[in-house]
Design a protein around this motif. Sequence first.
Motif, PDB file in Angstrom:
ATOM      1  N   HIS A 105       0.804  -1.222   0.000  1.00  0.00           N
ATOM      2  CA  HIS A 105       0.000   0.000   0.000  1.00  0.00           C
ATOM      3  C   HIS A 105       0.842   1.279   0.000  1.00  0.00           C
ATOM      4  O   HIS A 105       0.283   2.377  -0.031  1.00  0.00           O
ATOM      5  N   PHE A 106       2.158   1.149   0.045  1.00  0.00           N
ATOM      6  CA  PHE A 106       3.047   2.302   0.112  1.00  0.00           C
ATOM      7  C   PHE A 106       3.792   2.468  -1.206  1.00  0.00           C
ATOM      8  O   PHE A 106       4.193   1.482  -1.832  1.00  0.00           O
ATOM      9  N   ASP A 107       3.972   3.716  -1.637  1.00  0.00           N
ATOM     10  CA  ASP A 107       4.755   3.946  -2.852  1.00  0.00           C
ATOM     11  C   ASP A 107       5.527   5.253  -2.748  1.00  0.00           C
ATOM     12  O   ASP A 107       5.180   6.154  -1.981  1.00  0.00           O
ATOM     13  N   VAL A 108       6.595   5.336  -3.535  1.00  0.00           N
ATOM     14  CA  VAL A 108       7.416   6.534  -3.658  1.00  0.00           C
ATOM     15  C   VAL A 108       7.485   6.887  -5.138  1.00  0.00           C
ATOM     16  O   VAL A 108       7.784   6.033  -5.975  1.00  0.00           O
ATOM     17  N   GLN A 109       7.188   8.138  -5.468  1.00  0.00           N
ATOM     18  CA  GLN A 109       7.302   8.636  -6.832  1.00  0.00           C
ATOM     19  C   GLN A 109       8.203   9.862  -6.811  1.00  0.00           C
ATOM     20  O   GLN A 109       8.036  10.745  -5.969  1.00  0.00           O
ATOM     21  N   SER A 110       9.159   9.929  -7.748  1.00  0.00           N
ATOM     22  CA  SER A 110      10.164  10.984  -7.681  1.00  0.00           C
ATOM     23  C   SER A 110      10.563  11.448  -9.076  1.00  0.00           C
ATOM     24  O   SER A 110      10.543  10.666 -10.040  1.00  0.00           O
ATOM     25  N   THR A 111      10.918  12.730  -9.181  1.00  0.00           N
ATOM     26  CA  THR A 111      11.405  13.294 -10.432  1.00  0.00           C
ATOM     27  C   THR A 111      12.646  14.136 -10.174  1.00  0.00           C
ATOM     28  O   THR A 111      12.815  14.708  -9.094  1.00  0.00           O
ATOM     29  N   LEU A 112      13.508  14.218 -11.186  1.00  0.00           N
ATOM     30  CA  LEU A 112      14.696  15.063 -11.120  1.00  0.00           C
ATOM     31  C   LEU A 112      14.922  15.650 -12.502  1.00  0.00           C
ATOM     32  O   LEU A 112      15.082  14.924 -13.475  1.00  0.00           O
ATOM     33  N   GLY A 113      14.900  16.983 -12.589  1.00  0.00           N
ATOM     34  CA  GLY A 113      15.046  17.629 -13.891  1.00  0.00           C
ATOM     35  C   GLY A 113      15.816  18.928 -13.782  1.00  0.00           C
ATOM     36  O   GLY A 113      16.107  19.428 -12.687  1.00  0.00           O
ATOM     37  N   VAL A 114      16.140  19.501 -14.934  1.00  0.00           N
ATOM     38  CA  VAL A 114      16.843  20.777 -14.982  1.00  0.00           C
ATOM     39  C   VAL A 114      16.161  21.670 -16.009  1.00  0.00           C
ATOM     40  O   VAL A 114      15.838  21.228 -17.111  1.00  0.00           O
ATOM     41  N   SER A 115      15.916  22.919 -15.624  1.00  0.00           N
ATOM     42  CA  SER A 115      15.285  23.887 -16.527  1.00  0.00           C
ATOM     43  C   SER A 115      16.367  24.629 -17.305  1.00  0.00           C
ATOM     44  O   SER A 115      17.277  25.224 -16.709  1.00  0.00           O
ATOM     45  N   ILE A 116      16.235  24.603 -18.630  1.00  0.00           N
ATOM     46  CA  ILE A 116      17.236  25.209 -19.511  1.00  0.00           C
ATOM     47  C   ILE A 116      16.564  26.323 -20.318  1.00  0.00           C
ATOM     48  O   ILE A 116      15.741  26.043 -21.197  1.00  0.00           O
ATOM     49  N   PRO A 117      16.862  27.580 -20.025  1.00  0.00           N
ATOM     50  CA  PRO A 117      16.256  28.672 -20.795  1.00  0.00           C
ATOM     51  C   PRO A 117      16.872  28.750 -22.185  1.00  0.00           C
ATOM     52  O   PRO A 117      18.042  28.419 -22.386  1.00  0.00           O
ATOM     53  N   THR A 118      16.079  29.180 -23.148  1.00  0.00           N
ATOM     54  CA  THR A 118      16.594  29.315 -24.511  1.00  0.00           C
ATOM     55  C   THR A 118      17.358  30.624 -24.697  1.00  0.00           C
ATOM     56  O   THR A 118      17.988  30.825 -25.745  1.00  0.00           O
ATOM     57  N   ALA A 119      17.289  31.510 -23.692  1.00  0.00           N
ATOM     58  CA  ALA A 119      18.023  32.773 -23.733  1.00  0.00           C
ATOM     59  C   ALA A 119      18.157  33.302 -22.306  1.00  0.00           C
ATOM     60  O   ALA A 119      17.478  32.831 -21.392  1.00  0.00           O
ATOM     61  N   ASP A 120      19.067  34.250 -22.108  1.00  0.00           N
ATOM     62  CA  ASP A 120      19.232  34.947 -20.832  1.00  0.00           C
ATOM     63  C   ASP A 120      19.530  33.998 -19.666  1.00  0.00           C
ATOM     64  O   ASP A 120      18.985  34.141 -18.579  1.00  0.00           O
ATOM     65  N   SER A 121      20.412  33.021 -19.897  1.00  0.00           N
ATOM     66  CA  SER A 121      20.762  32.084 -18.830  1.00  0.00           C
ATOM     67  C   SER A 121      21.549  32.763 -17.710  1.00  0.00           C
ATOM     68  O   SER A 121      21.571  32.278 -16.574  1.00  0.00           O
ATOM     69  N   LEU A 122      22.202  33.899 -17.990  1.00  0.00           N
ATOM     70  CA  LEU A 122      22.932  34.609 -16.940  1.00  0.00           C
ATOM     71  C   LEU A 122      21.964  35.112 -15.869  1.00  0.00           C
ATOM     72  O   LEU A 122      22.313  35.190 -14.694  1.00  0.00           O
ATOM     73  N   HIS A 123      20.745  35.451 -16.276  1.00  0.00           N
ATOM     74  CA  HIS A 123      19.736  35.915 -15.327  1.00  0.00           C
ATOM     75  C   HIS A 123      18.965  34.745 -14.728  1.00  0.00           C
ATOM     76  O   HIS A 123      18.748  34.677 -13.516  1.00  0.00           O
ATOM     77  N   PHE A 124      18.578  33.796 -15.566  1.00  0.00           N
ATOM     78  CA  PHE A 124      17.707  32.692 -15.144  1.00  0.00           C
ATOM     79  C   PHE A 124      18.477  31.555 -14.481  1.00  0.00           C
ATOM     80  O   PHE A 124      17.983  30.897 -13.564  1.00  0.00           O
ATOM     81  N   GLY A 125      19.704  31.311 -14.931  1.00  0.00           N
ATOM     82  CA  GLY A 125      20.460  30.161 -14.445  1.00  0.00           C
ATOM     83  C   GLY A 125      19.918  28.872 -15.025  1.00  0.00           C
ATOM     84  O   GLY A 125      19.236  28.865 -16.062  1.00  0.00           O
ATOM     85  N   HIS A 126      20.210  27.755 -14.343  1.00  0.00           N
ATOM     86  CA  HIS A 126      19.704  26.442 -14.758  1.00  0.00           C
ATOM     87  C   HIS A 126      19.145  25.715 -13.535  1.00  0.00           C
ATOM     88  O   HIS A 126      19.789  24.793 -13.008  1.00  0.00           O
ATOM     89  N   PRO A 127      17.984  26.121 -13.046  1.00  0.00           N
ATOM     90  CA  PRO A 127      17.434  25.523 -11.826  1.00  0.00           C
ATOM     91  C   PRO A 127      17.270  24.006 -11.937  1.00  0.00           C
ATOM     92  O   PRO A 127      16.800  23.490 -12.960  1.00  0.00           O
ATOM     93  N   VAL A 128      17.664  23.311 -10.887  1.00  0.00           N
ATOM     94  CA  VAL A 128      17.502  21.860 -10.800  1.00  0.00           C
ATOM     95  C   VAL A 128      16.289  21.583  -9.917  1.00  0.00           C
ATOM     96  O   VAL A 128      16.223  22.063  -8.770  1.00  0.00           O
ATOM     97  N   LEU A 129      15.345  20.826 -10.436  1.00  0.00           N
ATOM     98  CA  LEU A 129      14.074  20.584  -9.759  1.00  0.00           C
ATOM     99  C   LEU A 129      14.005  19.141  -9.272  1.00  0.00           C
ATOM    100  O   LEU A 129      14.169  18.204 -10.064  1.00  0.00           O
ATOM    101  N   SER A 130      13.747  18.970  -7.988  1.00  0.00           N
ATOM    102  CA  SER A 130      13.645  17.634  -7.393  1.00  0.00           C
ATOM    103  C   SER A 130      12.332  17.534  -6.624  1.00  0.00           C
ATOM    104  O   SER A 130      12.052  18.375  -5.762  1.00  0.00           O
ATOM    105  N   ASN A 131      11.526  16.535  -6.950  1.00  0.00           N
ATOM    106  CA  ASN A 131      10.248  16.329  -6.269  1.00  0.00           C
ATOM    107  C   ASN A 131      10.101  14.852  -5.912  1.00  0.00           C
ATOM    108  O   ASN A 131      10.325  13.980  -6.759  1.00  0.00           O
ATOM    109  N   THR A 132       9.714  14.588  -4.671  1.00  0.00           N
ATOM    110  CA  THR A 132       9.502  13.208  -4.230  1.00  0.00           C
ATOM    111  C   THR A 132       8.236  13.149  -3.396  1.00  0.00           C
ATOM    112  O   THR A 132       8.056  13.954  -2.478  1.00  0.00           O
ATOM    113  N   ALA A 133       7.364  12.190  -3.732  1.00  0.00           N
ATOM    114  CA  ALA A 133       6.108  12.006  -3.000  1.00  0.00           C
ATOM    115  C   ALA A 133       6.102  10.639  -2.332  1.00  0.00           C
ATOM    116  O   ALA A 133       6.433   9.626  -2.958  1.00  0.00           O
TER     117      ALA A 133
END
Length: 249
Positions: free
Chosen positions: A143-171
């Motif tokens: 009856h127990f489960d773990v669901q998880s994601t790991l990704g990185v956001s890549i802007p098509t422009a202005d990466s100096l302002h936006f950066g490359h945020p790494v997103l981690s989510n676990t339920a």
Amino acid sequence: MFAHWQDRASETQAEQPHWVTPVVTVTPRLEQEIRYDLSWRTQPDGTSFANYGGGKGLELIPSSRTELIVGIPGYVVHGSRARDGFGDESFLLKYRVLSANEEHGSYILTVFLGATVPTGSYRNGANDAVVTPTVAFGKGWRHFDVQSTLGVSIPTADSLHFGHPVLSNTAFQYRVFKKLWPEVEVNATFFPGGNNDGRKQVFLTPGLVLGRFPIHNRLGFTLGGGVQIAATHFHQFDHNWILSLRMPF
């Protein structure tokens, strides 16, 4: 044609675990549904911020291993002098690499490719398109489960302002009485580069999902809700209440 599409969707979903989609974390499972989320949050300066739609929308299973999500831009309402308006358009493509249902191991591995397009009105969105490759996985034990994601956001422009945020989510979910899914999620963002370089923000999200309740054949209804609570010194909002309405079909 529609009957064949639905038969294929049923066969595809029979090959994966039958967990419910968490409130925030994007499930690695392939789903077919219409989803509409609403959220209300408190900004660090005490003002309110609401999003009606949450960028969710139509989720389809066009082939045996893929899912396509076409988001509906959410309508943003500010509790400040900022102008209200629609957010960005979003898309998400899932490809399920491997999976097994509860009778054969209860696990899944999926890769995503997400994208947002700067269609927001009155600066209620990003300045440029953003592409987000993600790997998602899940494992269940009765009856127990773990669901998880790991990704990185890549802007098509202005990466100096936006950066490359790494997103981690676990339920972390536990099924009770077949239809009740209490959960706790950890939603984290790490900021390499950009204006927030070196910072991180983490939210703890207790929640509850009810469903799936059948209506007719494959059509059903699922209701979920929770609150994101800031757990780190740096955070872009304090609390975020979420209500999630879904109609799987």
